[in-house]
Design a protein around this motif. Structure first.
Motif: not given
Length: 241
Positions: A130-132, A188-193
């Motif tokens: 990504s850009d960030n 891995i980009t994100t991890a959410s619950t």
């Protein structure tokens, strides 16, 4: 009619892109696919070639616990620049709940050796395409998630180079077992619950057909952990760069 067609397309998409990474049958963890960790023929795997760099104990909700020790091989860091970061061996010792013990608790040591190496979970940035890209704090060797009262998933990250993403490793702990259920190159980009479910976003670079060193697209996948299993939605969409 249109609503029916939309439902059918969605159902087909789920069937095409979704799969469970493992099942439990007769009390045994059955991976959906067999994976092999990196192995090189010229490495001496004697005990004296390793030093322990980390250890922790995690507990399932059913009373089982797991002593996990992390070891670095002398060839993991020959220049001694990453003494407390890179490692290639896990030793897992499951311990039964006291109420289940009718005899002395016999320790069943389970080892996983990845000669390609793992690094502490937050060593690399996340979402690198990504850009960030972002960094996270913490020095844990892996992350773990409860899939159910009696099942835990370990998540580890490996080396990344200028072309390929880091190796992603998933190991499932169930009662007295520990099984490798996933080993691929994905970032891995994100991890959410949300409630009892954890969603981990994954990206994989797609190389240009004409110039192999050029990345032209990013394929998106995700893991859904919970309800006693891990579901992979693989390459469900692609973004052009």
């Amino acid at each position: 009619m249109n609503k029916i067609l939309v439902f059918i397309v969605a159902l087909v998409s789920i069937q095409v892109y979704s799969q469970e990474l493992f099942s439990i049958k007769n009390g045994i963890v059955i991976p959906a696919k067999e994976y092999s960790l990196w192995h090189f023929e010229d490495r001496d795997e004697s005990i004296h070639e390793y030093q322990q760099i980390d250890s922790t104990t995690i507990s399932a909700r059913n009373g089982y616990s797991y002593d996990i020790r992390v070891f670095q091989h002398v060839k993991d860091d020959p220049d001694k620049e990453m003494l407390d970061t890179v490692f290639s061996k896990l030793e897992i010792v499951p311990r039964s709940p006291i109420v289940l013990l009718e005899a002395p608790n016999v320790l069943n040591k389970i080892s996983f050796v990845n000669q390609g190496g793992w690094l502490r979970f937050n060593y690399w940035s996340f979402d690198p395409y990504s850009d960030n890209p972002r960094r996270e704090i913490g020095d844990e060797s892996f992350r773990y998630y409860h899939l159910s009262d009696d099942c835990i998933a370990l998540v580890l990250r490996g080396w990344r180079d200028s072309v390929s993403p880091a190796d992603l490793t998933l190991i499932v702990l169930y009662k007295n077992e520990a099984k490798l259920v996933y080993f691929v190159q994905k970032e891995i980009t994100t991890a959410s619950t949300e409630g009892d479910l954890v969603t981990i976003g994954l990206d994989t670079p797609v190389h240009d057909e004409n110039e192999e060193d050029m990345i032209s697209k990013i394929a998106h996948s995700k893991l859904i952990l919970g309800n006693g299993t891990i579901i992979l939605n693989d390459n469900y969409s692609v973004t052009d760069l």
